[in-house]
Design a protein around this motif. Structure first.
Motif, PDB file in Angstrom:
ATOM      1  N   HIS A  94     -14.921 -10.121 -26.335  1.00  0.00           N
ATOM      2  CA  HIS A  94     -15.759  -9.645 -25.230  1.00  0.00           C
ATOM      3  C   HIS A  94     -16.173 -10.813 -24.328  1.00  0.00           C
ATOM      4  CE1 HIS A  94     -18.742  -7.352 -23.016  1.00  0.00           C
ATOM      5  NE2 HIS A  94     -19.629  -8.302 -23.291  1.00  0.00           N
ATOM      6  N   THR A  95     -16.556 -11.917 -24.950  1.00  0.00           N
ATOM      7  CA  THR A  95     -16.954 -13.100 -24.184  1.00  0.00           C
ATOM      8  C   THR A  95     -15.786 -13.622 -23.351  1.00  0.00           C
ATOM      9  OG1 THR A  95     -18.562 -13.726 -25.888  1.00  0.00           O
ATOM     10  CG2 THR A  95     -17.866 -15.441 -24.354  1.00  0.00           C
TER      11      THR A  95
ATOM     12  N   THR B  79     -13.095 -12.044 -22.206  1.00  0.00           N
ATOM     13  CA  THR B  79     -12.744 -11.167 -21.076  1.00  0.00           C
ATOM     14  C   THR B  79     -13.792 -11.239 -19.974  1.00  0.00           C
ATOM     15  OG1 THR B  79     -13.752  -9.286 -22.256  1.00  0.00           O
ATOM     16  CG2 THR B  79     -11.377  -9.596 -22.486  1.00  0.00           C
ATOM     17  N   THR B  80     -15.056 -11.393 -20.370  1.00  0.00           N
ATOM     18  CA  THR B  80     -16.126 -11.521 -19.375  1.00  0.00           C
ATOM     19  C   THR B  80     -15.965 -12.813 -18.577  1.00  0.00           C
ATOM     20  OG1 THR B  80     -17.659 -10.268 -20.767  1.00  0.00           O
ATOM     21  CG2 THR B  80     -18.613 -11.630 -19.023  1.00  0.00           C
TER      22      THR B  80
ATOM     23  N   ARG C 228     -14.746 -13.548 -14.230  1.00  0.00           N
ATOM     24  CA  ARG C 228     -15.497 -14.269 -13.198  1.00  0.00           C
ATOM     25  C   ARG C 228     -14.994 -15.697 -12.975  1.00  0.00           C
ATOM     26  NH1 ARG C 228     -19.724 -14.496 -17.499  1.00  0.00           N
ATOM     27  NH2 ARG C 228     -19.851 -16.670 -18.222  1.00  0.00           N
TER      28      ARG C 228
END
Length: 301
Positions: A263-264, A266-267, A271
């Motif tokens: 999750h980290t 892909t986040t 950005r």
């Protein structure tokens, strides 16, 4: 079928000789032969052709050889993962090749440390061919891999970044001063092009040394340019195959720490400045007189 039977069969299938297989397994040959015959009766097929001077796998034996390898690898991986899960201090083993994270890893690690499900991260740098193997044998939990160049069978994955290609050249090369090149330019060069030629070279240091000596031209993802030796240059390849940096892990994995890492990642990727215009995209614009933005680059590639 029992794991022991598959182990016996795999040894004979690899050695194609009952005596050598028995010696490798540390058993006598007669029990090994009986075990294979029992397996053939149970399956109702012949696994080995024993009619010639040397034994050979039958079509059924070839199928079982492939499937047995998968099963035995899975059993070995289950053992390793179970032992690692039982450690007092859990950790997440992340494997990658040098420069194979697309420039994302430092930011991912910084953000991951703040996640409530984070555990200690162990980074393992290895050769190109070792990453997928370490995932499959349970040594690693997650890996940075590159599509379409690597087999993602048996893995779940998330794409993180799409990169263009650059040609790695010595500064004195006839193409080194060019703003961009095409694959046809490289094909016309006397030096062979990697990975088309010598695809077995998996050590980055060896590859870069051969390039520096003028023995090879390497075509690689554009993020490699951030880690180049001072005696090498990177020139964008306009029509090179795009490379997708993906985060991969074994299918069906259940781990809060791994889920937090994915999750980290892909986040961060969503950005990351990688969305801005890169060197190869600028070259594309210069070549065709077109302005690119971060929202249109992926389509144009």
């Amino acid at each position: 079928m029992e794991t022991r039977e598959l182990t016996y069969f795999a040894a004979v299938a690899e050695e194609l000789h009952f005596g050598r297989a028995a010696e490798r397994l540390g058993i006598a040959q007669p029990p090994l032969s009986r075990a294979i015959q029992k397996l053939e009766r149970r399956l109702g097929v012949t696994l080995f052709d024993r009619s010639g001077r040397r034994i050979a796998l039958t079509p059924a034996g070839e199928v079982l050889a492939r499937e047995a390898a998968k099963v035995l690898d899975a059993v070995a991986a289950a053992t390793v993962r179970t032992q690692r899960a039982g450690r007092a201090e859990p950790r997440l083993v992340v494997v990658l090749k040098a420069g194979g994270d697309g420039g994302l890893l430092p930011e991912i690690l910084a953000a991951y440390r703040a996640h409530p499900d984070a555990v200690e991260v162990e980074l393992v740098l290895c050769a190109v061919t070792e990453r997928a193997r370490m995932l499959r044998d349970g040594t690693a939990d997650v890996a940075f891999l590159h599509s379409p160049y690597e087999d993602l069978t048996g893995f779940d994955s998330e794409p993180l970044r799409v990169e263009g290609s650059v040609a790695i050249l010595p500064p004195g090369h006839r193409l080194a001063e060019r703003s961009f090149v095409r694959l046809a330019d490289l094909a016309d060069d006397p030096a062979p092009c990697w990975p088309g030629e010598h695809p077995d070279i998996s050590d980055p240091a060896t590859l870069m040394q051969l390039v520096a000596l003028g023995r090879l031209i390497a075509v690689a993802p554009e993020s490699v340019a951030d880690h180049l030796r001072r005696d090498l240059v990177a020139v964008p390849v306009l029509d090179g195959t795009p490379t997708t940096v993906v985060l991969a892990w074994p299918e069906g994995t259940r781990s809060r720490a791994l889920a937090a890492f994915v999750h980290t990642a892909t986040t961060v990727a969503a950005r990351h400045p990688a969305a801005a215009v890169t060197g190869s995209q600028k070259a594309w614009s210069a070549a065709f007189g077109t302005a690119h933005t971060g929202n249109t680059v992926s389509q144009d590639r």
